[in-house]
Every structure is written in structure tokens, then in C-alpha cells.
Design a protein around this motif. Structure first.
Motif, PDB file in Angstrom:
ATOM      1  N   ALA A 200       0.999  -1.315  -0.008  1.00 53.77           N
ATOM      2  CA  ALA A 200       0.014  -0.105   0.121  1.00 53.77           C
ATOM      3  C   ALA A 200       0.757   1.562  -0.280  1.00 53.77           C
ATOM      4  CB  ALA A 200      -0.862  -0.004   1.322  1.00 53.77           C
ATOM      5  N   PHE A 201       1.886   1.498   0.849  1.00 58.57           N
ATOM      6  CA  PHE A 201       2.752   2.439   0.908  1.00 58.57           C
ATOM      7  C   PHE A 201       3.452   2.468  -0.520  1.00 58.57           C
ATOM      8  CE2 PHE A 201       3.778   1.832   5.779  1.00 58.57           C
ATOM      9  CZ  PHE A 201       2.513   2.615   6.092  1.00 58.57           C
ATOM     10  N   ASN A 202       3.851   1.691  -1.266  1.00 58.67           N
ATOM     11  CA  ASN A 202       4.360   1.335  -2.482  1.00 58.67           C
ATOM     12  C   ASN A 202       3.293   1.954  -3.575  1.00 58.67           C
ATOM     13  OD1 ASN A 202       4.679  -0.403  -5.268  1.00 58.67           O
ATOM     14  ND2 ASN A 202       6.520   0.502  -4.510  1.00 58.67           N
ATOM     15  N   VAL A 203       2.281   1.632  -3.444  1.00 56.09           N
ATOM     16  CA  VAL A 203       1.314   2.195  -4.374  1.00 56.09           C
ATOM     17  C   VAL A 203       1.141   3.501  -4.151  1.00 56.09           C
ATOM     18  CG1 VAL A 203      -1.239   1.842  -5.366  1.00 56.09           C
ATOM     19  CG2 VAL A 203       0.434  -0.109  -5.112  1.00 56.09           C
ATOM     20  N   ALA A 204       0.919   3.977  -3.058  1.00 56.48           N
ATOM     21  CA  ALA A 204       0.308   5.246  -2.661  1.00 56.48           C
ATOM     22  C   ALA A 204       1.373   6.298  -2.542  1.00 56.48           C
ATOM     23  CB  ALA A 204      -0.589   5.407  -1.127  1.00 56.48           C
ATOM     24  N   LYS A 205       2.452   6.079  -2.100  1.00 59.25           N
ATOM     25  CA  LYS A 205       3.729   7.166  -2.091  1.00 59.25           C
ATOM     26  C   LYS A 205       4.971   6.668  -2.842  1.00 59.25           C
ATOM     27  CE  LYS A 205       1.396   9.438   1.302  1.00 59.25           C
ATOM     28  NZ  LYS A 205       0.969  10.857   0.938  1.00 59.25           N
ATOM     29  N   ASN A 206       4.766   5.411  -3.485  1.00 56.40           N
ATOM     30  CA  ASN A 206       5.895   5.284  -4.419  1.00 56.40           C
ATOM     31  C   ASN A 206       7.149   5.099  -3.677  1.00 56.40           C
ATOM     32  OD1 ASN A 206       6.975   4.522  -7.096  1.00 56.40           O
ATOM     33  ND2 ASN A 206       7.726   6.696  -7.567  1.00 56.40           N
ATOM     34  N   ILE A 207       7.014   4.286  -2.512  1.00 51.31           N
ATOM     35  CA  ILE A 207       8.211   4.064  -1.656  1.00 51.31           C
ATOM     36  C   ILE A 207       8.669   2.565  -2.188  1.00 51.31           C
ATOM     37  CG2 ILE A 207       8.812   3.651   0.650  1.00 51.31           C
ATOM     38  CD1 ILE A 207       6.905   5.509   1.660  1.00 51.31           C
ATOM     39  N   ASP A 208       9.870   2.655  -2.684  1.00 51.97           N
ATOM     40  CA  ASP A 208      10.593   1.446  -3.077  1.00 51.97           C
ATOM     41  C   ASP A 208      10.832   0.503  -1.721  1.00 51.97           C
ATOM     42  OD1 ASP A 208      11.607  -0.334  -4.814  1.00 51.97           O
ATOM     43  OD2 ASP A 208      13.422   0.753  -5.198  1.00 51.97           O
ATOM     44  N   TYR A 209      10.824  -0.851  -1.809  1.00 54.60           N
ATOM     45  CA  TYR A 209      11.080  -1.909  -0.911  1.00 54.60           C
ATOM     46  C   TYR A 209      11.847  -3.053  -1.115  1.00 54.60           C
ATOM     47  CZ  TYR A 209       7.260  -4.456  -2.966  1.00 54.60           C
ATOM     48  OH  TYR A 209       6.479  -5.247  -3.877  1.00 54.60           O
ATOM     49  N   TYR A 210      12.545  -3.719  -0.503  1.00 56.75           N
ATOM     50  CA  TYR A 210      13.275  -4.861  -0.653  1.00 56.75           C
ATOM     51  C   TYR A 210      12.680  -5.956   0.425  1.00 56.75           C
ATOM     52  CZ  TYR A 210      16.897  -2.335  -2.687  1.00 56.75           C
ATOM     53  OH  TYR A 210      17.704  -1.398  -3.720  1.00 56.75           O
ATOM     54  N   CYS A 211      12.421  -7.193  -0.165  1.00 52.20           N
ATOM     55  CA  CYS A 211      11.956  -8.143   0.612  1.00 52.20           C
ATOM     56  C   CYS A 211      13.098  -9.119   1.120  1.00 52.20           C
ATOM     57  CB  CYS A 211      10.906  -9.025  -0.175  1.00 52.20           C
ATOM     58  SG  CYS A 211       9.491  -8.039  -0.419  1.00 52.20           S
ATOM     59  N   TYR A 212      13.253  -9.227   2.462  1.00 58.82           N
ATOM     60  CA  TYR A 212      14.491 -10.055   2.673  1.00 58.82           C
ATOM     61  C   TYR A 212      13.907 -11.048   3.531  1.00 58.82           C
ATOM     62  CZ  TYR A 212      14.603  -7.861   7.341  1.00 58.82           C
ATOM     63  OH  TYR A 212      14.124  -7.423   8.448  1.00 58.82           O
ATOM     64  N   ASN A 213      14.854 -12.154   3.809  1.00 56.71           N
ATOM     65  CA  ASN A 213      14.603 -13.069   4.897  1.00 56.71           C
ATOM     66  C   ASN A 213      16.000 -13.288   5.609  1.00 56.71           C
ATOM     67  OD1 ASN A 213      14.604 -15.884   5.926  1.00 56.71           O
ATOM     68  ND2 ASN A 213      13.294 -16.626   4.428  1.00 56.71           N
ATOM     69  N   LEU A 214      15.785 -13.519   6.900  1.00 57.81           N
ATOM     70  CA  LEU A 214      16.965 -13.399   7.594  1.00 57.81           C
ATOM     71  C   LEU A 214      17.975 -14.512   7.355  1.00 57.81           C
ATOM     72  CD1 LEU A 214      15.649 -12.414  11.262  1.00 57.81           C
ATOM     73  CD2 LEU A 214      17.027 -11.018   9.499  1.00 57.81           C
ATOM     74  N   HIS A 215      17.259 -15.579   6.761  1.00 61.66           N
ATOM     75  CA  HIS A 215      18.113 -16.923   6.376  1.00 61.66           C
ATOM     76  C   HIS A 215      19.055 -16.362   5.167  1.00 61.66           C
ATOM     77  CE1 HIS A 215      16.564 -19.726   9.147  1.00 61.66           C
ATOM     78  NE2 HIS A 215      15.342 -19.214   8.664  1.00 61.66           N
ATOM     79  N   ASP A 216      18.874 -15.310   4.567  1.00 61.30           N
ATOM     80  CA  ASP A 216      19.658 -14.763   3.452  1.00 61.30           C
ATOM     81  C   ASP A 216      20.948 -14.297   3.761  1.00 61.30           C
ATOM     82  OD1 ASP A 216      17.440 -15.008   1.385  1.00 61.30           O
ATOM     83  OD2 ASP A 216      16.959 -13.040   1.769  1.00 61.30           O
TER      84      ASP A 216
END
Length: 128
Positions: free
Chosen positions: A80-96
């Protein structure tokens, strides 16, 4: 650039703001009520540091392995933040980052670069 780290996949909902000058964090109980008001929790945390969601440039979100409800709800908020405010995001997993000796949330942005974690890994199809 201000960064927001969200981890709702564990026993506590963890939020961290990283600014050029400071690092702030907060935790909340990982309950259904808090999932339902995650945007309010994030907004209140930002306001307590004189920030708004528009002041955040990048969001880092833990997508596993743990609570499905926590991951699902936090992903919905971030999308929702990405769509509404165009805030980029990274999806990580602690196992990475399992090979890291001193793993801490403060290091997540640098570790995402080091391990070449891709941006916007989840791209749902929206029906209008």
C-alpha cells in the motif's frame, strides 16, 4: 535517505527507522489486534520522531520464515505504501544472511546490497 525496517514475522513486531543522524526502534506484541492496526503503529512511530511516511525512501521487510499472518499483513501495508507513496522496498529473509557473524537490523540495508537482494520481489496482480 530515511529507511524503515519492518519485521512482523517473529514473536514481536519490530520497527526501525534509520536516518542520516540516528537510528530508532520499537517493538510491539505480535497479536491480531496489532496486525490490524499496523499502519497506525508505523504512523505513530514515525510521528514520534517528527517524520511522515513521505519522509521514508526505502522500506526493508522480513518475509519469512515465520508467522504467515505477520508476513501477509506487513506485506499488505508495504505494498500500500508502495502504491500510494511510491516508496521502494526490499523483501529479505534473515536466512539470506545466515553466514553473517554480527547480524543486526541496522545492517539490513547494507546486507541487502552485499547479497544483491532484489527489489519488489512480490508483484501481485490487481483486479480493478
Amino acid at each position: 535517505m530515511n529507511k524503515l525496517i519492518i519485521d512482523a514475522a517473529n514473536e514481536k513486531i519490530f520497527l526501525m527507522i534509520i536516518t542520516n543522524a540516528s537510528i530508532y526502534n520499537i517493538t510491539h506484541d505480535n497479536t491480531k489486534i496489532n496486525y490490524e492496526k499496523l499502519t497506525i503503529i508505523i504512523n505513530d512511530f514515525l510521528l514520534s520522531k517528527n517524520l511522515k511516511i513521505a519522509d521514508i525512501g526505502i522500506i526493508y521487510i522480513n518475509i519469512g520464515l515465520a508467522s504467515f499472518a505477520g508476513i501477509r499483513n506487513s506485506m499488505s501495508v508495504v505494498k500500500a505504501f508502495n502504491v500510494a507513496k511510491n516508496i521502494d522496498y526490499y523483501c529479505y529473509n534473515l536466512h539470506d544472511f545466515k553466514d553473517e557473524k554480527n547480524l543486526s537490523y541496522e545492517r539490513i540495508p547494507d546486507l541487502c546490497k552485499k547479497y544483491k537482494i532484489k527489489k519488489n520481489l512480490i508483484n501481485p496482480i490487481y483486479i480493478s
